[in-house]
Design a protein around this motif. Structure first.
Motif, short mmCIF file in Angstrom:
data_model
loop_
_atom_site.label_atom_id
_atom_site.label_comp_id
_atom_site.label_asym_id
_atom_site.label_seq_id
_atom_site.Cartn_x
_atom_site.Cartn_y
_atom_site.Cartn_z
N TYR A 347 0.89 -1.37 -0.05
CA TYR A 347 -0.16 -0.10 -0.02
C TYR A 347 0.90 1.18 0.01
N ASN A 348 1.76 1.26 0.81
CA ASN A 348 2.92 2.31 0.79
C ASN A 348 3.53 2.74 -0.54
N GLU A 349 4.15 1.59 -1.25
CA GLU A 349 4.50 1.54 -2.35
C GLU A 349 3.76 2.20 -3.54
N VAL A 350 2.40 1.69 -3.54
CA VAL A 350 1.41 2.06 -4.57
C VAL A 350 1.17 3.46 -4.53
N TYR A 351 1.00 3.98 -3.03
CA TYR A 351 0.69 5.22 -2.66
C TYR A 351 1.86 6.14 -3.28
N ASN A 352 2.97 5.92 -3.05
CA ASN A 352 3.93 6.81 -3.40
C ASN A 352 4.03 6.78 -4.97
N PHE A 353 4.36 5.62 -5.53
CA PHE A 353 4.14 5.49 -7.10
C PHE A 353 3.13 6.27 -7.89
N TYR A 383 9.40 -3.13 -7.54
CA TYR A 383 8.72 -2.01 -8.04
C TYR A 383 9.77 -1.37 -9.42
N LYS A 384 11.04 -1.43 -8.92
CA LYS A 384 11.96 -0.96 -10.03
C LYS A 384 11.90 -1.91 -11.07
N GLU A 385 11.66 -2.98 -11.14
CA GLU A 385 11.57 -4.00 -12.19
C GLU A 385 10.20 -3.86 -12.95
N LEU A 386 9.19 -3.62 -12.31
CA LEU A 386 7.94 -3.18 -13.07
C LEU A 386 8.04 -1.97 -13.65
N ILE A 387 8.98 -0.82 -13.03
CA ILE A 387 9.07 0.23 -13.97
C ILE A 387 9.68 0.32 -15.00
N ALA A 388 10.96 -0.58 -14.87
CA ALA A 388 11.86 -0.87 -16.01
C ALA A 388 11.01 -1.61 -17.09
N LYS A 389 10.05 -2.50 -16.75
CA LYS A 389 9.13 -3.24 -17.71
C LYS A 389 8.40 -2.29 -18.43
N THR A 390 7.70 -1.39 -17.47
CA THR A 390 6.93 -0.29 -18.23
C THR A 390 7.55 0.39 -19.20
N ILE A 391 8.95 0.82 -19.06
CA ILE A 391 9.60 1.80 -19.95
C ILE A 391 9.79 0.96 -21.28
N ILE A 392 10.29 -0.40 -21.30
CA ILE A 392 10.34 -1.23 -22.35
C ILE A 392 8.95 -1.26 -23.29
N ASN A 393 7.95 -1.51 -22.40
CA ASN A 393 6.67 -1.71 -23.12
C ASN A 393 6.41 -0.33 -23.86
N LEU A 394 6.80 0.84 -23.04
CA LEU A 394 6.22 2.23 -23.77
C LEU A 394 7.21 2.18 -24.98
N ALA A 409 2.36 -7.78 -7.05
CA ALA A 409 2.75 -6.53 -6.07
C ALA A 409 2.17 -5.16 -6.41
N PHE A 410 0.88 -5.42 -7.33
CA PHE A 410 0.41 -4.45 -7.73
C PHE A 410 -1.17 -4.81 -7.68
N HIS A 442 -3.49 2.62 3.59
CA HIS A 442 -2.20 2.60 4.40
C HIS A 442 -2.23 2.85 5.98
N LYS A 443 -3.09 4.10 6.11
CA LYS A 443 -3.34 4.53 7.57
C LYS A 443 -4.08 3.23 8.48
N ALA A 444 -5.06 2.73 7.72
CA ALA A 444 -5.99 1.65 8.43
C ALA A 444 -5.21 0.43 8.61
N ILE A 445 -4.23 0.17 7.76
CA ILE A 445 -3.51 -1.23 7.94
C ILE A 445 -2.37 -1.11 9.10
N VAL A 446 -1.92 0.19 9.10
CA VAL A 446 -0.91 0.62 10.00
C VAL A 446 -1.56 0.51 11.58
N LYS A 447 -2.61 0.87 11.58
CA LYS A 447 -3.64 0.95 13.01
C LYS A 447 -3.73 -0.64 13.38
N GLN A 448 -4.03 -1.26 12.32
CA GLN A 448 -4.22 -3.04 12.34
C GLN A 448 -2.93 -3.42 12.66
#
Length: 484
Positions: A347-353, A383-394, A409-410, A442-448
């Motif tokens: 959740y944190n990585e998806v939020y930042n991305f 996530y670096k690998e996912l982004i690298a794969k995205t650049i190749i696909n683009l 992971a997504f 993410h906030k909810a899961i941190v409290k959990q």
């Protein structure tokens, strides 16, 4: 025919050479005259080919000589340019406070003039000795620092204060010497005519890559204050997320440290006393008591080796995690498959991305450039690998969503929002909605997680303490039976 054509060929070469730079004329004219004489004397068709070959060779030779001259002149400029020297200074601020610091400049006079222009009363400027500590060590801006500084900078610019004066105010109000020096160097670069993004980029890793790229985009569009406001909101949100994580982990860590300290105290101080009593009374020692006694003896006799071993393990782990990409990826894979912790990380990585991606898209950054920025700001190898794969696909002409389709992971919800954004042409808006959604999750899961860890900690401590108490109590029944 060949002899008749020779004068026309010669005139063509003369005109051609005149149109070239003067440095080439002598070389080309000499080559051309020789070639014409050769043709007139020999009258062979092959001479034309030889002349062309010589001509091309002469051109390459002259161009290589000119390039060498250019390179040598550039090197000379670099050599002639006065190198920067580190100076230690002592100045008095407008409030009368004495300020010590270091600064790099070509000469003492230039550093002194710069400090005077900054409003300081210069007391001393001397070359820094090799043993002097450079206050620019560290000085990286945290999310909290950036949130405050960017908000202030935007406010100053909206009030009509110039960019240089705005950065000067940030320098004056900075309480950290290393950050004050960073602002001074930014002002120095701005005075030299550099853009803000270039001045920040020259400070190394002091400013995040995302911020530098966003400001670079803002300078092209002329909307700096709007970008600064968005970046201030971004880093404020990021700091709030960090504080939530710290708050959630503080209590378990404190309880765990206290528990470990109490257990070690019991094993080192209390258990040996009972061991002596059992030996004096010839009590029968059960297996659980033997285990606890052996653990106590091991800690007492080898505590130095235990401490060194733990320190080495932590040091090696941290070193490989930072330096070895494969090791870091394996650790992240393990953490991302643990209950609760996996959701927190994802959740944190998806939020930042999505939050960063939406900011880049909304300010006119190309998708490929956005992906390159995103690959630099995340430390998660998956996530670096996912982004690298995205650049190749683009580059192949495929959609962004193709890279995230079916990825564990997504999340599916985030993937569907990307697909919707691509179909509607509102990818930036969709990414912003995804970011807000996963920030709440993410906030909810941190409290959990906090409520999940507390009972586990209590159960674990009860098990350890109960085992120690049981190992002490059981032999007492044997001693009591002998007394009876």
């Amino acid at each position: 025919m060949e002899i008749i054509a020779m004068p026309f060929i010669f005139i063509y070469h003369v005109v051609h050479y005149i149109l070239l730079s003067p440095k080439r004329i002598l070389s080309y004219a000499y080559t051309g005259v020789l070639s014409v004489i050769d043709k007139l004397s020999k009258g062979k068709v092959t001479a034309v080919k030889e002349e062309r070959a010589k001509e091309e060779e002469a051109i390459l030779e002259v161009e290589s000589m000119m390039n060498a001259t250019k390179i040598s002149s550039k090197e000379k400029l670099v050599i002639d340019k006065e190198p920067l020297v580190s100076f230690r200074y002592k100045v008095r601020g407008s409030s009368g406070k004495i300020i010590n610091g270091t600064f790099e400049g070509p000469s003492v006079d230039e550093v002194r003039i710069f400090l005077q222009n900054e409003g300081y009363e210069v007391l001393e400027v001397v070359p820094r000795k090799f043993y002097d500590i450079d206050i620019n060590i560290g000085g990286r801006f945290t999310a909290a620092d950036l949130s405050f500084s960017i908000t202030q900078l935007s406010t100053y610019l909206k009030a009509g204060i110039s960019l240089i004066d705005s950065v000067r105010i940030l320098e004056k109000q900075s309480s950290k010497p290393e950050q004050r020096k960073v602002y001074q160097k930014v002002v120095y670069e701005l005075l030299k005519g550099q853009d803000l993004s270039v001045a920040m980029e020259k400070q190394g890793d002091k400013f995040p890559t995302l911020l530098v790229n966003m400001i670079k985009t803002a300078e092209l569009t002329g909307d700096l204050t709007s970008v600064l406001d968005d970046m201030a909101e971004y880093y404020t949100s990021k700091e709030e997320t960090r504080k939530q994580m710290v708050s959630a982990m503080t209590y378990p860590i404190i309880v765990l440290c206290i528990a470990i300290g109490v257990i070690i105290f019991i094993l080192v101080s209390i258990v040996p006393s009972f061991v002596e009593m059992y030996e004096d009374n010839d009590a029968e020692i059960p297996a659980i008591t033997t285990f606890v006694m052996n653990t106590s003896d091991f800690i007492v006799n080898y505590y130095i080796f235990i401490f060194i071993g733990v320190a080495i393990f932590i040091g090696v782990f941290v070193y490989f995690y930072k330096k070895n990409r494969g090791f870091r990826k394996n650790v992240q894979l393990v953490l991302m498959h643990l209950p609760v912790f996996s959701q927190i990380i994802i959740y944190n990585e998806v939020y930042n991305f999505t939050k960063t991606f939406s900011s880049l898209l909304n300010h006119g950054v190309f998708i490929t450039d956005s992906m390159e920025v995103l690959s630099k700001i995340t430390n998660n190898e998956i996530y670096k690998e996912l982004i690298a794969k995205t650049i190749i696909n683009l580059n192949k002409g495929a959609n962004i969503s193709e890279s995230f389709k079916g990825s564990w992971a997504f999340p599916v919800a985030a993937y569907e929002m990307i697909v919707t954004g691509e179909k509607t042409g509102q990818l930036g808006l969709m990414m912003e909605k995804v970011a807000n959604y996963y920030q709440v999750l993410h906030k909810a899961i941190v409290k959990q997680m906090q409520s999940f860890i507390e009972p586990i900690m209590i159960a674990l401590l009860a098990l350890i303490v109960g085992t120690i108490l049981l190992s002490i109590v059981v032999p007492m029944f044997d001693i009591y039976g002998k007394i009876q």
